[in-house]
Structures are given as C-alpha cells and as structure tokens.
Design an enzyme around this catalytic site. Structure first.
Site, short mmCIF file in Angstrom:
data_model
loop_
_atom_site.label_atom_id
_atom_site.label_comp_id
_atom_site.label_asym_id
_atom_site.label_seq_id
_atom_site.Cartn_x
_atom_site.Cartn_y
_atom_site.Cartn_z
N SER A 54 25.10 43.83 79.46
CA SER A 54 26.05 43.26 80.41
C SER A 54 27.26 42.62 79.75
O SER A 54 27.76 41.59 80.21
CB SER A 54 25.35 42.28 81.35
OG SER A 54 24.35 42.94 82.12
N ASN A 86 28.33 53.16 75.25
CA ASN A 86 27.19 54.03 75.54
C ASN A 86 27.34 54.49 76.99
O ASN A 86 27.06 53.72 77.90
CB ASN A 86 25.88 53.24 75.34
CG ASN A 86 24.66 54.05 75.75
OD1 ASN A 86 24.76 55.25 76.03
ND2 ASN A 86 23.51 53.39 75.80
N TRP A 87 27.81 55.72 77.15
CA TRP A 87 28.08 56.21 78.51
C TRP A 87 26.78 56.49 79.27
O TRP A 87 26.82 56.71 80.48
CB TRP A 87 28.91 57.49 78.45
CG TRP A 87 30.31 57.32 77.93
CD1 TRP A 87 30.92 56.14 77.59
CD2 TRP A 87 31.25 58.36 77.69
NE1 TRP A 87 32.20 56.40 77.16
CE2 TRP A 87 32.43 57.76 77.20
CE3 TRP A 87 31.24 59.74 77.82
CZ2 TRP A 87 33.56 58.49 76.87
CZ3 TRP A 87 32.36 60.48 77.48
CH2 TRP A 87 33.52 59.85 77.01
N LYS A 88 25.66 56.53 78.56
CA LYS A 88 24.37 56.89 79.19
C LYS A 88 24.54 58.23 79.91
O LYS A 88 25.33 59.06 79.48
CB LYS A 88 23.88 55.75 80.10
CG LYS A 88 23.85 54.41 79.33
CD LYS A 88 23.09 53.33 80.01
CE LYS A 88 23.13 52.06 79.13
NZ LYS A 88 22.34 50.96 79.69
N GLY A 91 27.55 49.35 77.91
CA GLY A 91 27.13 50.36 78.86
C GLY A 91 28.15 50.52 79.98
O GLY A 91 29.19 51.15 79.81
N GLY A 92 27.86 49.92 81.13
CA GLY A 92 28.69 50.10 82.32
C GLY A 92 30.18 49.92 82.10
O GLY A 92 30.99 50.73 82.57
N GLU A 111 16.01 52.16 76.80
CA GLU A 111 15.70 53.15 77.85
C GLU A 111 14.92 54.32 77.27
O GLU A 111 14.06 54.89 77.93
CB GLU A 111 17.01 53.61 78.53
CG GLU A 111 17.56 52.50 79.42
CD GLU A 111 19.07 52.49 79.58
OE1 GLU A 111 19.74 53.50 79.29
OE2 GLU A 111 19.60 51.44 80.01
N GLU A 162 19.83 44.30 71.83
CA GLU A 162 20.00 44.47 73.28
C GLU A 162 18.77 43.93 73.99
O GLU A 162 17.76 44.65 74.11
CB GLU A 162 20.17 45.95 73.62
CG GLU A 162 21.41 46.59 73.03
CD GLU A 162 21.88 47.77 73.87
OE1 GLU A 162 23.08 47.79 74.19
OE2 GLU A 162 21.07 48.64 74.24
N HIS A 201 17.23 53.20 71.71
CA HIS A 201 17.67 52.43 72.86
C HIS A 201 16.46 52.08 73.73
O HIS A 201 15.53 52.88 73.84
CB HIS A 201 18.69 53.23 73.67
CG HIS A 201 19.39 52.41 74.71
ND1 HIS A 201 18.80 52.12 75.92
CD2 HIS A 201 20.58 51.78 74.69
CE1 HIS A 201 19.63 51.36 76.62
NE2 HIS A 201 20.72 51.13 75.89
N GLY A 256 22.25 46.22 82.13
CA GLY A 256 22.53 46.71 83.46
C GLY A 256 22.19 45.73 84.57
O GLY A 256 22.16 46.10 85.75
#
Ligand code: 13P
Length: 250
Positions: free
Chosen positions: A211, A9-11, A232-233, A96, A166, A94, A172
C-alpha cells in the site's frame, strides 16, 4: 550511497492498450535518473515493454521465473527467455506466489540461484502475515525466508540482489506499515545480512512494499534502511508511480 530503487509490480493487470498508455505516461514523466526505476510486467507484455522502454533508462522485468533452464516444463518461463526480452529484474517469492501458488523457501532459493547465475537482479520478497505479526513472530519469519536463500545461494549472491519487505497484511489493503514498523524490520534484515557479510549488507537495497501511495511514499523512504519501494496498485497509474519515484529521489 545506496541507489534508491522503485519497482512497479503490475501483477495480473493490463491490456495492450493500457500498457501502451501507462508506459507512454511513465516515459514522458521522466522518472529521476538518480532512482533505479523498474516495471515488472506480465509475461505476454514483455516484448511491448522492451520496445517502449529500450534506451529510456527505465528497466523492466518479470514477476516470477522457472528455476529450470529449458525443456519439458509446460507453462513455465526460463531466465534465458526473460533475458531474450531485455529483462534486468525478476520478482521472486512474492507473498501471492507463496500463499496462492504454494511456493516455498527451497524452490524460491533455486530460482534465486538461477537468476543470479545469469546476471539478472532478483527482487526477493519476504514478509509476515497478520497472525504472525500478532504472535510476535515477524522477525523470525522474515529471517527464515531470507536465510533459506542465503544458505542455498551464499551471501555473496546478495551483492547483485534487491530485497523487498512486504508485510502480507499491508498488500492491497490500504493499510500501510508505519515508517517505524517498516524501518524496524528493514534494520533487522540488514543486521542479519551483516552477520554474514557487512559489506554486502551495507550495499543491499531493501525496498518496502504494501500500500505504498503517492502520499505516503516520502515518509517511508525517509527511513534510514528503506531504499525505495515495490509498488502494486499505484504502479498502474503513471502519475502516481512517477510521484513515488520522485519521492525516492528526494
Ligand atoms: P499494493 O501496493 O497494491 O499494496 O501491492 C504491493 C505489492 O504486493 C507489490 O509487490
């Protein structure tokens, strides 16, 4: 028996140049063919992702979609548009989107219906906040998020879906759920689906997200009910993402 899935997930990250470099790196590293590898990109980069990944075996998708088919919905993107650019997957619900953009279970369920009706694979996200975990409400929260979709779409619609657990407090933050914490929630989610349909539950990939890094992926993926990850990251770095994909194959 369940094919592992690792989805990036590149966000809201990337430029044409960075996307080009990242995709070249991931392609060159050849994620294992036994793992379904997916990248979920921001909308503007989907044509670029399609051009880079077509024929590679790596799938791609979006991070959100409209529940509406077409028409006067300024700023929205439809399922058919995603299909037009070769998307196979869409992240839905998600945390967010839930916390920053006021998405709620009924709307997420409508999106789920639109996505599955078109034959795309939703990656449905569920997860609790730290306050909810500390109040002992984790099971109740994720079950409610899951059941809102099952009640609207029917359990059979989960046959083509992916579920992602999640925990909000792990996203994050560098604070990963322990394998035991994650496995307990995954097992509870699968058991809840099994109450509706045991065969669907047995085949449902349930991904862990929050994470996940190259150095903790293997112990998470070794758990019985953890079938891969939503990353994510670490999905923004080709080498890290590839290591995570390899951990899912092991
Ligand atoms: P991080 O891997 O950066 O914690 O993000 C997880 C996530 O939200 C994936 O959807």
């Amino acid at each position: 028996m369940r094919t592992p899935v690792v989805a990036g997930n590149w966000k809201m990250n990337g430029t044409r140049a960075s996307v080009s470099e990242l995709l070249a790196g991931v392609k060159q590293g050849q994620p294992p063919s036994t793992v379904e590898t997916v990248v979920c990109a921001p909308y503007p980069y989907l044509p670029q992702v399609e051009a880079a990944l077509a024929g590679s075996g790596i799938r791609w998708g979006a991070q959100n979609v409209s529940e509406h088919a077409a028409g006067a919905y300024t700023g929205e993107v439809s399922v058919a548009m995603l299909q037009d650019f070769g998307c196979s997957h869409v992240i839905l619900g998600h945390s967010e989107r839930r916390s920053l953009f006021a998405e709620q279970d009924p709307g997420i369920a409508e999106k789920f219906v639109a996505v599955t009706a078109a034959g795309l694979t939703p990656i449905l996200c569920v997860g609790e906040t730290l306050e909810q975990r500390e109040a002992g409400a984790t099971g109740q929260v994720v079950e409610q998020q899951l059941m809102a979709v099952i009640q609207r779409a029917g359990v059979a619609a989960l046959a083509g879906a992916v579920l992602a657990y999640e925990p909000v407090w792990a996203i994050g933050t560098g604070r990963t759920a322990t394998p035991e914490q994650a496995q307990a929630v995954h097992a509870a989610l699968r058991a809840r689906v099994a109450q509706e349909d045991a065969a669907v539950a047995a085949k449902l990939p349930i991904l862990y997200g929050g994470s996940v890094k190259a150095d903790n992926a293997a112990e998470l993926f070794a758990c019985e009910d953890i079938d891969g990850g939503l990353i994510g990251g670490a999905s923004l770095k080709a080498d890290d993402f590839l290591q995570i994909c390899r951990a899912a194959a092991a």
